[in-house]
Design a protein around this motif. Structure first.
Motif, PDB file in Angstrom:
ATOM      1  N   HIS A 101       0.842  -1.209   0.000  1.00 29.57           N
ATOM      2  CA  HIS A 101       0.000   0.000   0.000  1.00 29.57           C
ATOM      3  C   HIS A 101       0.877   1.258   0.000  1.00 29.57           C
ATOM      4  O   HIS A 101       0.776   2.135   0.855  1.00 29.57           O
ATOM      5  CB  HIS A 101      -0.984  -0.004   1.173  1.00 29.57           C
ATOM      6  CG  HIS A 101      -2.156  -0.891   0.907  1.00 29.57           C
ATOM      7  ND1 HIS A 101      -2.147  -2.235   1.186  1.00 29.57           N
ATOM      8  CD2 HIS A 101      -3.351  -0.629   0.333  1.00 29.57           C
ATOM      9  CE1 HIS A 101      -3.296  -2.775   0.821  1.00 29.57           C
ATOM     10  NE2 HIS A 101      -4.042  -1.820   0.298  1.00 29.57           N
ATOM     11  N   TYR A 108      -8.689   3.038   1.856  1.00 29.12           N
ATOM     12  CA  TYR A 108      -8.004   1.974   2.583  1.00 29.12           C
ATOM     13  C   TYR A 108      -8.610   1.841   3.979  1.00 29.12           C
ATOM     14  O   TYR A 108      -9.615   2.477   4.315  1.00 29.12           O
ATOM     15  CB  TYR A 108      -6.494   2.265   2.634  1.00 29.12           C
ATOM     16  CG  TYR A 108      -5.666   1.088   3.108  1.00 29.12           C
ATOM     17  CD1 TYR A 108      -5.833  -0.181   2.534  1.00 29.12           C
ATOM     18  CD2 TYR A 108      -4.741   1.234   4.127  1.00 29.12           C
ATOM     19  CE1 TYR A 108      -5.087  -1.259   2.974  1.00 29.12           C
ATOM     20  CE2 TYR A 108      -3.984   0.162   4.564  1.00 29.12           C
ATOM     21  CZ  TYR A 108      -4.168  -1.091   3.990  1.00 29.12           C
ATOM     22  OH  TYR A 108      -3.433  -2.163   4.432  1.00 29.12           O
ATOM     23  N   GLU A 149     -10.421  -4.245   0.970  1.00 24.50           N
ATOM     24  CA  GLU A 149      -8.984  -4.275   1.220  1.00 24.50           C
ATOM     25  C   GLU A 149      -8.654  -5.278   2.314  1.00 24.50           C
ATOM     26  O   GLU A 149      -7.667  -6.018   2.216  1.00 24.50           O
ATOM     27  CB  GLU A 149      -8.496  -2.874   1.601  1.00 24.50           C
ATOM     28  CG  GLU A 149      -8.592  -1.846   0.487  1.00 24.50           C
ATOM     29  CD  GLU A 149      -7.571  -2.071  -0.618  1.00 24.50           C
ATOM     30  OE1 GLU A 149      -6.645  -2.898  -0.425  1.00 24.50           O
ATOM     31  OE2 GLU A 149      -7.694  -1.443  -1.676  1.00 24.50           O
TER      32      GLU A 149
END
Length: 386
Positions: A113, A261, A292
């Motif tokens: 990420h 996220y 996610e």
């Protein structure tokens, strides 16, 4: 009448041994989602058309009433629209992940990420090294590669091949050799890049290369407002959903603190969704976090994401008088770490009641809506009868 759709991306799942053989939705403490089911109606929604991959692009297009068989060209093209990249009629836009490949194995589809700033620096260096194509930085690992006059290619999403050797999933078709050359150059450019040196020094995984996938030409969607007679607005932190919205002529609302996220600001999204209803008739509030968590295979994070979303749902219930719908776009089972095409549970306030008193996959199966096709969902919500 006002309409608010709350979509928890990838929120549906399978029973998990670590959650007492319950799904994350059934295990989580979600009094507000349960309230929607208790005072409304429930059912199951088929969001992935037969013959299509169970991606968020296909599922969300379908939920918004756009038949993928007629309107879908590729994920990359939808994201290009959101990013303001002007595609020519013969250009092919590919979603371009920054990924981590170790010893030929897809280790991380998101390069840990990686931040948007780090990604932009890597792509600036890559763009300078490439010829005949262009790369554009997006949000975190989600970026874009455009091939002028491209021929297209068959590709595989990187999140579908985590822990697998990539050699069996390389692109095929017209643009395949060009894409593979871009990947080769990215490996060279990224190998000793300052961004990666710092990430390694900080104990983070580096972005070892790009992974282009889901290419397509600029889509043409009919106006959402003309289609349903309501003005629509989109709240999402990912370019895919915002691209769909822009193509459909919906308003796109940017929310400070929305990240796409696990650390996204759920309550900020809820506040902005409520405020957006002052001008819009229908607001589509998309939250990426449960998906996610599913890709990470973390039951703890998925339950936490669902419970944090539930708090935002509570705010919405306290401030919206109208039709409120709750659903995922597709399941992202923790056991698989990727999407499936199973029908998803939904619940709606403002379209009658039934005997369902909680929100989960098994509870919604007993709902009075039964199994619906997602292409009928918006019409069901907006037609003026229960």
């Amino acid at each position: 009448m006002k309409y608010l759709i709350i979509l928890g991306d990838g929120m549906a799942d399978w029973p998990c041994e670590s959650l007492n053989n319950m799904t994350p939705l059934a295990y989580a403490d979600i009094p507000n989602m349960d309230r929607i089911a208790r005072i409304g109606r429930s059912g199951m929604l088929k969001t992935v058309k037969d013959g299509f991959e169970p991606g968020s692009d296909i599922a969300n297009l379908s939920v918004l009433g756009y038949d993928p068989a007629l309107y879908y060209t590729g994920r990359g093209a939808l994201e290009a629209v959101s990013m303001g990249v002007d595609l020519g009629p013969d250009d092919i836009a590919y979603r371009c992940n920054l990924v981590t490949v170790n010893d030929g194995v897809m280790h991380d589809f998101s390069a840990g990420h990686i931040t948007s700033e780090e990604g932009a620096a890597l792509l600036a260096s890559l763009d300078a090294a490439l010829s005949g194509v262009s790369v554009y930085p997006g949000v975190s690992y989600r970026n874009l590669l455009v091939v002028p006059g491209g021929a297209g290619a068959e590709t595989k999403p990187p999140h579908d091949i985590v822990d697998e050797k990539i050699v069996g999933y390389l692109p095929t078709g017209g643009d395949a050799s060009l894409l593979e050359e871009c990947v080769r150059v990215s490996r060279e450019v990224f190998a000793d890049h300052p961004v990666n040196r710092k990430r390694i020094a900080d104990g983070k995984v580096p972005a070892t290369q790009i992974w282009p996938w889901s290419g397509g030409k600029k889509p043409q969607l009919p106006s959402f407002e003309e289609r349903y007679g309501v003005r629509g607005a989109m709240i999402s932190a990912v370019d895919l959903l915002n691209g769909i919205a822009r193509c459909a002529g919906m308003d796109v609302i940017t929310v400070p603190g929305a990240t796409g996220y696990l650390d996204t600001d759920y309550m900020a999204k809820a506040r902005y969704a409520v405020a957006a209803l002052e001008k819009a008739d229908l607001v589509y509030m998309h939250v990426e976090a449960p998906d996610e968590a599913g890709h990470l295979g973390s039951a703890e994070e998925k339950v936490r994401a669902i419970e944090r979303l539930d708090e935002a749902v509570g705010y919405i219930l306290d401030h919206v008088d109208g039709v409120i719908a709750l659903l995922p776009d597709h399941p992202t089972p923790l056991a698989l770490k990727t999407h499936t095409s199973d029908p998803v549970p939904f619940a709606v306030i403002g379209k009658g009641t039934d005997d369902v008193d909680s929100y989960s996959e098994t509870a919604a199966e007993k709902g009075s809506f039964g199994l619906m096709d997602a292409l009928d969902f918006i019409l069901m919500l907006t037609k003026n009868k229960e």
